[in-house]
Design an enzyme around this catalytic site. Structure first.
Site, PDB file in Angstrom:
ATOM      1  N   ALA A  74      45.290  39.695  53.104  1.00 51.80           N
ATOM      2  CA  ALA A  74      44.493  39.316  51.934  1.00 51.80           C
ATOM      3  C   ALA A  74      45.404  39.084  50.737  1.00 51.80           C
ATOM      4  CB  ALA A  74      43.476  40.404  51.602  1.00 51.80           C
ATOM      5  N   ASP A  75      44.890  38.325  49.785  1.00 54.76           N
ATOM      6  CA  ASP A  75      45.586  38.146  48.518  1.00 54.76           C
ATOM      7  C   ASP A  75      44.553  38.030  47.410  1.00 54.76           C
ATOM      8  OD1 ASP A  75      48.286  37.612  47.158  1.00 54.76           O
ATOM      9  OD2 ASP A  75      47.013  36.009  46.376  1.00 54.76           O
ATOM     10  N   THR A  76      44.819  38.667  46.293  1.00 51.97           N
ATOM     11  CA  THR A  76      43.858  38.743  45.185  1.00 51.97           C
ATOM     12  C   THR A  76      44.469  38.244  43.884  1.00 51.97           C
ATOM     13  OG1 THR A  76      42.794  40.666  46.206  1.00 51.97           O
ATOM     14  CG2 THR A  76      42.370  40.300  43.864  1.00 51.97           C
TER      15      THR A  76
END
Length: 209
Positions: A79-81
């Site tokens: 994931a990346d935020t």
């Protein structure tokens, strides 16, 4: 038994999964995020999470101790935020000075936080099955006074989190409200993960440790 691998060094993502009953193996994907670009924040987090996921996938398949076996499929999560601030993607500020400037810009505003998700199901003798999706949560920031911004920036917390804020630690009182999944703001959307895994034929309770 399904083994879960989290391709992220984020303590917040790990804590979120653990609180939801999942005990993943942590794997650093080793991706240089600065080399990745995209037209919008939503597309950028999707691309970064894809790169992380694909790098981690190659590492898992090349490591016998991590690779799937006939009795142990593997679920890989990446994931990346980032926070979209008036059309500009904001990741981790890195220094107290940058964090302080960002807090001043966020105070009293409403912005959108995006998290790109990459999910892969690895089964022995089969091609990996992959699903990707992006979650969005609207964040309404409280109006902070100068002393609050100074203190929060000096605490060190905003330096290491996307958008310079958290909701699950010191920054919680400075978030006036959310529209969307609160887990997404911490860095991984549990409801979205459940749907992606269900599409792969993996029941969420089967991942409980």
């Amino acid at each position: 038994m399904i083994r879960v691998i989290l391709a992220s060094k984020s303590p917040a993502r790990l804590a979120t999964l653990r609180a939801a009953g999942i005990e993943p193996v942590v794997l650093d994907a080793g991706v240089d995020e600065r080399a990745i670009d995209a037209p919008t924040t939503a597309e950028l987090v999707a691309e970064i999470s894809r790169h992380k996921g694909e790098a981690a996938l190659a590492a898992v398949l090349a490591t016998p101790a991590l690779a799937p076996t006939p009795d142990n499929p593997v679920v890989l999560l990446a994931a990346d935020t980032m926070l979209d601030v008036d059309g500009t993607p904001e990741g981790k500020p890195g220094t107290p000075a940058v964090a302080r400037r960002r807090l001043a810009a966020l105070s009293g505003t409403t912005q959108t936080l995006f998290t790109g998700h990459f999910v892969a199901l690895l089964q022995d003798g089969r091609e990996p099955q992959i699903r990707r999706a992006t979650a969005a949560t609207t964040v309404r920031f409280a109006t902070l006074d100068e002393a609050e911004m100074d203190a929060y920036a000096a605490s060190g917390e905003p330096e290491q989190v996307a958008g310079s804020f958290t909701i699950d630690a010191l920054g919680g009182p400075f978030i006036a409200g959310l529209d969307g999944d609160p887990h997404n703001v911490v860095g991984i959307s549990l409801p979205l993960l459940r749907l992606l895994l269900r599409d792969l034929g993996v029941a969420w309770p089967s991942l409980w440790h």
